[in-house]
Design an enzyme around this catalytic site. Structure first.
Site, PDB file in Angstrom:
ATOM      1  N   ASP A 175       1.037  -1.184   0.039  1.00 32.02           N
ATOM      2  CA  ASP A 175      -0.139   0.002   0.009  1.00 32.02           C
ATOM      3  C   ASP A 175       0.743   1.395  -0.060  1.00 32.02           C
ATOM      4  O   ASP A 175       1.884   1.162   0.264  1.00 32.02           O
ATOM      5  CB  ASP A 175      -0.956  -0.068   1.183  1.00 32.02           C
ATOM      6  CG  ASP A 175      -0.134  -0.196   2.604  1.00 32.02           C
ATOM      7  OD1 ASP A 175       0.787  -0.851   2.646  1.00 32.02           O
ATOM      8  OD2 ASP A 175      -0.861   0.296   3.657  1.00 32.02           O
TER       9      ASP A 175
ATOM     10  N   GLU B 101      -0.708  -2.039   5.113  1.00 29.97           N
ATOM     11  CA  GLU B 101       0.133  -1.938   6.460  1.00 29.97           C
ATOM     12  C   GLU B 101      -0.041  -0.725   7.139  1.00 29.97           C
ATOM     13  O   GLU B 101       0.165  -0.253   8.264  1.00 29.97           O
ATOM     14  CB  GLU B 101       1.537  -2.149   6.025  1.00 29.97           C
ATOM     15  CG  GLU B 101       2.678  -2.324   7.174  1.00 29.97           C
ATOM     16  CD  GLU B 101       3.016  -1.042   7.826  1.00 29.97           C
ATOM     17  OE1 GLU B 101       3.253  -1.142   8.936  1.00 29.97           O
ATOM     18  OE2 GLU B 101       3.107   0.016   7.074  1.00 29.97           O
ATOM     19  N   GLU B 102      -0.070   0.288   6.155  1.00 28.92           N
ATOM     20  CA  GLU B 102      -0.038   1.860   6.711  1.00 28.92           C
ATOM     21  C   GLU B 102      -1.335   2.210   7.477  1.00 28.92           C
ATOM     22  O   GLU B 102      -1.342   3.255   8.072  1.00 28.92           O
ATOM     23  CB  GLU B 102       0.219   3.073   5.655  1.00 28.92           C
ATOM     24  CG  GLU B 102       1.266   2.608   4.809  1.00 28.92           C
ATOM     25  CD  GLU B 102       2.648   3.155   5.449  1.00 28.92           C
ATOM     26  OE1 GLU B 102       2.425   3.545   6.729  1.00 28.92           O
ATOM     27  OE2 GLU B 102       3.575   3.223   4.937  1.00 28.92           O
TER      28      GLU B 102
ATOM     29  N   ARG C 207      18.422  -7.957  13.280  1.00 28.35           N
ATOM     30  CA  ARG C 207      18.526  -7.970  14.781  1.00 28.35           C
ATOM     31  C   ARG C 207      17.539  -8.855  15.400  1.00 28.35           C
ATOM     32  O   ARG C 207      16.521  -9.206  14.910  1.00 28.35           O
ATOM     33  CB  ARG C 207      18.201  -6.680  15.279  1.00 28.35           C
ATOM     34  CG  ARG C 207      18.319  -6.277  16.502  1.00 28.35           C
ATOM     35  CD  ARG C 207      17.640  -4.994  17.167  1.00 28.35           C
ATOM     36  NE  ARG C 207      17.298  -4.782  18.458  1.00 28.35           N
ATOM     37  CZ  ARG C 207      18.199  -4.610  19.322  1.00 28.35           C
ATOM     38  NH1 ARG C 207      19.435  -4.205  19.073  1.00 28.35           N
ATOM     39  NH2 ARG C 207      17.879  -4.674  20.618  1.00 28.35           N
TER      40      ARG C 207
ATOM     41  N   HIS D 181       7.764   8.393   4.406  1.00 26.65           N
ATOM     42  CA  HIS D 181       6.766   9.287   4.557  1.00 26.65           C
ATOM     43  C   HIS D 181       6.788  10.736   4.109  1.00 26.65           C
ATOM     44  O   HIS D 181       6.048  11.586   4.365  1.00 26.65           O
ATOM     45  CB  HIS D 181       5.981   9.111   5.981  1.00 26.65           C
ATOM     46  CG  HIS D 181       5.409   7.881   6.335  1.00 26.65           C
ATOM     47  ND1 HIS D 181       4.588   7.541   7.290  1.00 26.65           N
ATOM     48  CD2 HIS D 181       5.867   6.520   5.783  1.00 26.65           C
ATOM     49  CE1 HIS D 181       4.301   6.212   7.275  1.00 26.65           C
ATOM     50  NE2 HIS D 181       5.107   5.609   6.447  1.00 26.65           N
TER      51      HIS D 181
HETATM   52 ZN    ZN Z   1       5.112   3.561   6.038  1.00 25.52          ZN
HETATM   53 ZN    ZN Z   2       6.597   0.727   5.573  1.00 27.18          ZN
END
Ligand code: ZN
Ligand code: ZN
Length: 402
Positions: free
Chosen positions: A87, A145-146, A184, A370
């Site tokens: 997305d 996801e956002e 990690r 972003h």
């Molecule tokens: Zn993002």
């Molecule tokens: Zn992202």
């Protein structure tokens, strides 16, 4: 889990290099045609069509705008899931690249166009290697996801993680230079929980403050006191953020407003602070408002769980990155307080989320995720393709899992 037995004469780096232009082409197409969370119709169709064209994959649509492809090897074995998100964001792109967004107000400003392209690249190579695979590669192309509640949980609920043994996923990462990959074990990304606070005082004339309960003055004290949670309650060796990001009150310069609304975010890596901080906040808000004769409503909304990487899968990924790109490429990832719903997949199988460096100072590719000028060094895509191919070949090599 790791194996140093060479099981294939395939060079993932060479295979990824052969696909370089194709993968960059896909990324640019997706970059030009970004779609918002839960509305990734054309993106999902594009991915679905590419995967179907490859042949040999079981392609399905677990939700309206997500896609899953199962590549079932010729030999029995474990299941490795690989996830890419698809997305974009409600941002007007300001970069002047020729592949800038053609969808006004929507932009791939987080790199998910690259994630989708890398995983498609890996699927393209691996689809031709079915006879070498002992087990299954499950390619998860996730929507939304956002945007909370996020697509990952929906996909998990639709069964996409059933039978999966390990899950991996990557984020192209602007804080890291291209050529480096950060892995990690343990906490990597935070839970981005949110809160809303309404303070109710009693409004009135600005010249007669003694006849009011000033919601702005009370709110300002609340904001100041909330800083004490991280500064004086959280163990300095732990990590947490409490930020008030919105403070709305008032309508005129001669009116003391009767109420103020504050919203913000709480970032932690899970227990104990994820539960404890809301309790501490409530104590402060209750005390400050009571002291000044105001009342309050305080509500919390839990968002994505923190991304906490499994030790063994992260060890495996270190080995994979070094094998795919050389030991010099591998670095320890620095945790970040951003959120990621990859954590939903990690509830169902041990997993590791890792960062692929995409920054290039010389070329001015430095804008953060972003940002309206966000871009990536596209050489990072090739690294990602090589890593996903290597992970599949190594995990499904037929060698006994440690
Ligand atoms: Zn993002
Ligand atoms: Zn992202």
């Amino acid at each position: 889990m790791t194996s140093s037995i060479p099981t294939t004469d395939i060079s993932p780096a060479q295979e990824a290099a052969k696909l370089r232009d194709t993968v960059i082409g896909w990324r640019r197409y997706l970059h030009q045609n970004p779609e918002l969370s839960f509305h990734e119709e054309r993106t999902a169709q594009f991915v679905h069509d590419k995967l179907t064209e490859l042949g040999g994959l079981e392609v399905s649509r677990p939700t309206k705008t997500s896609v899953v492809a199962r590549l079932i090897g010729l030999h029995p074995g474990p299941v490795i899931a690989m996830r890419a998100d698809m997305d974009a964001l409600p941002i007007t792109e300001l970069s002047e690249v020729e592949y800038a967004s053609r969808n006004p107000g929507v932009m791939h400003a987080c790199g998910h166009d690259g994630h989708t392209s890398m995983l498609l690249g890996a699927a393209t190579v691996l689809a031709g290697l079915r006879d070498r695979l002992h087990g299954e590669v499950r390619f998860i192309f996730q929507h939304a996801e956002e945007h909370f509640p996020g697509g990952a949980q929906e996909m998990v609920d639709a069964g996409v993680m059933d039978g999966v043994d390990i899950v991996i996923g990557a984020h192209l990462w602007l804080p890291m230079p291209v050529g480096k990959v950060g892995v990690r074990a343990g906490a990597l990304m935070a839970s981005p929980d949110v809160f809303r606070l309404v303070i109710r005082g009693s409004g009135g004339h600005a010249a007669l403050p003694h006849e009011t309960v000033d919601s702005i003055a009370v709110g300002a004290q609340v904001v100041t006191n909330l800083q004490h949670i991280v500064a004086r309650n959280v163990d300095p060796l732990d990590n947490a953020v409490v930020s008030v990001t919105r403070f709305i009150a008032g309508t005129a310069n001669n009116v003391i407003p009767g109420s103020a609304e504050l919203t913000g975010t709480i970032r932690t890596f899970g227990a104990p602070w994820r539960d404890r901080i809301p309790e501490l906040m409530e104590r402060i808000v209750r005390g400050v408002t009571q002291a000044h004769g105001a009342t309050y409503e305080l509500t919390f909304q839990r968002s994505y769980r923190p991304v906490v990487n499994d030790e063994r899968v992260s060890d495996f990924m270190r080995h994979v990155v070094a094998n795919a790109l050389g030991a010099d490429a591998l670095v320890e990832a620095t945790p970040c307080m951003g959120g990621e719903d990859f954590s939903a997949f990690q509830q169902r199988a041990p997993g590791s989320f890792f960062f692929i460096g995409a920054r290039n100072e010389e070329r001015g590719i430095v804008h953060p995720h972003h940002h309206e000028r966000f871009d990536i060094d596209e050489r990072a895509l090739e690294s990602g393709v090589a890593i996903f191919i290597t992970a599949a070949l190594e995990y499904l090599s037929g060698a006994p899992q440690q």
